[in-house]
Enzyme design. Structure first.
Site, short mmCIF file in Angstrom:
data_model
loop_
_atom_site.label_atom_id
_atom_site.label_comp_id
_atom_site.label_asym_id
_atom_site.label_seq_id
_atom_site.Cartn_x
_atom_site.Cartn_y
_atom_site.Cartn_z
N SER A 163 48.56 -51.32 -7.62
CA SER A 163 49.25 -52.60 -7.43
C SER A 163 50.57 -52.45 -6.67
O SER A 163 51.61 -52.97 -7.07
CB SER A 163 49.51 -53.27 -8.79
N SER A 196 50.86 -60.04 -10.06
CA SER A 196 50.10 -59.30 -9.04
C SER A 196 48.67 -59.80 -8.84
O SER A 196 47.96 -59.29 -7.97
CB SER A 196 50.06 -57.81 -9.39
N LYS A 216 47.65 -60.57 -5.34
CA LYS A 216 47.13 -59.59 -4.38
C LYS A 216 45.64 -59.75 -4.11
O LYS A 216 45.13 -59.19 -3.13
CB LYS A 216 47.45 -58.17 -4.87
N LYS A 249 41.59 -57.29 -11.15
CA LYS A 249 43.02 -57.02 -10.93
C LYS A 249 43.85 -57.40 -12.15
O LYS A 249 43.62 -58.42 -12.78
CB LYS A 249 43.51 -57.84 -9.73
#
Length: 257
Positions: free
Chosen positions: A72, A16, A19, A196
């Site tokens: 997420s 992720s 992202k 993140k």
């Protein structure tokens, strides 16, 4: 300036962390007030983390960005990509073009969320470049340092959806779980400003983190970790960076030498 690195140019699966690119592209292409309708495909084809988006549901880009970066949400990633890329393939092309523009030459994206694909890879060095660029955007910085967010009821949901960031650097939930400088402490880091987390079985636990102290801004990238060791590594990297380096003004503007 790179202060420390290990296997920085090794191709890895980003999960992720993908992202980060999805978010900064959407921020640049749209406005937070943009109204987006969830497409018919995304809710039925997405796996992993999500915020239960429904076909025909109407949300703002702001809501989708917070869903993308805090819990997420993979469904938010696909909805954003389809809206701004005129389809997933179009958005992925924009992602790869942006990566090359930023000098992230060892990166290849095949989706906007990071679910595993053998051809979806990047490096720690490339992620640092992408994150450095993203953190220059005020909207991005605001989103990734946010701990809690609420999506108000929509045309498809009668109740609000509340979520908390997965980034444990930003808040202390009372558990002492990582071992730093001889003591067990919480993953919470006082000077953290984002960014993140990511996980797939193939990618392991991943984290891109940022921190700011005394005018010094640091970014740390850790990939393919086990359990919470990504937080431990980031604490050690930040502690090293802040203790060994400082910003010094060598000469002031308009000074004649």
């Amino acid at each position: 300036t790179i202060l420390a690195q290990k296997d920085a140019n090794k191709k890895m699966y980003p999960a992720s962390l993908t992202k980060i690119m999805t978010a900064i592209l959407a921020i640049e292409m749209g406005e937070l007030t943009d109204v987006i309708t969830v497409d018919e495909k995304t809710p039925y084809e997405i796996e992993g983390s999500h915020v239960a988006l429904e076909p025909g549901e109407i949300l703002t880009l702001k809501d989708l960005l917070y869903a993308l970066m805090l819990p997420s949400a993979n469904d938010a990633a696909s909805v954003i990509a389809r809206h701004y890329g005129d389809g997933l393939e179009g958005f992925v092309k924009l992602m790869n073009n942006k990566a090359k523009e930023l000098g992230a030459y060892n990166t290849n994206f095949v989706n906007p969320h990071g679910l595993h694909d053998e051809n979806h890879y990047t490096t720690a060095a490339d992620l640092a470049l992408i994150t450095k660029y993203a953190m220059e955007n005020e909207t991005f910085r605001t989103i990734v340092k946010t701990i809690r967010y609420e999506i108000k009821p929509t045309n498809k949901k009668d109740e609000a959806r509340n979520f908390v960031t997965l980034n444990r650097l930003l808040y202390d939930n009372g558990y002492n779980q990582i071992y730093v400088d001889g003591v067990y402490i919480s993953p919470y880091y006082e000077y953290a400003t984002g960014v993140k987390t990511g996980y797939t079985p193939q990618a392991g636990n991943c984290l891109v983190a940022s921190a700011s102290k005394d005018g010094l801004n640091l970014i740390a990238v850790t990939m393919k970790g086990v359990s919470l060791e990504m937080y431990q590594d980031v604490h050690n990297l930040f502690n090293y960076g802040f203790s060994e380096y400082e910003n010094v003004t060598l000469v002031n503007k308009n000074t004649f030498i």
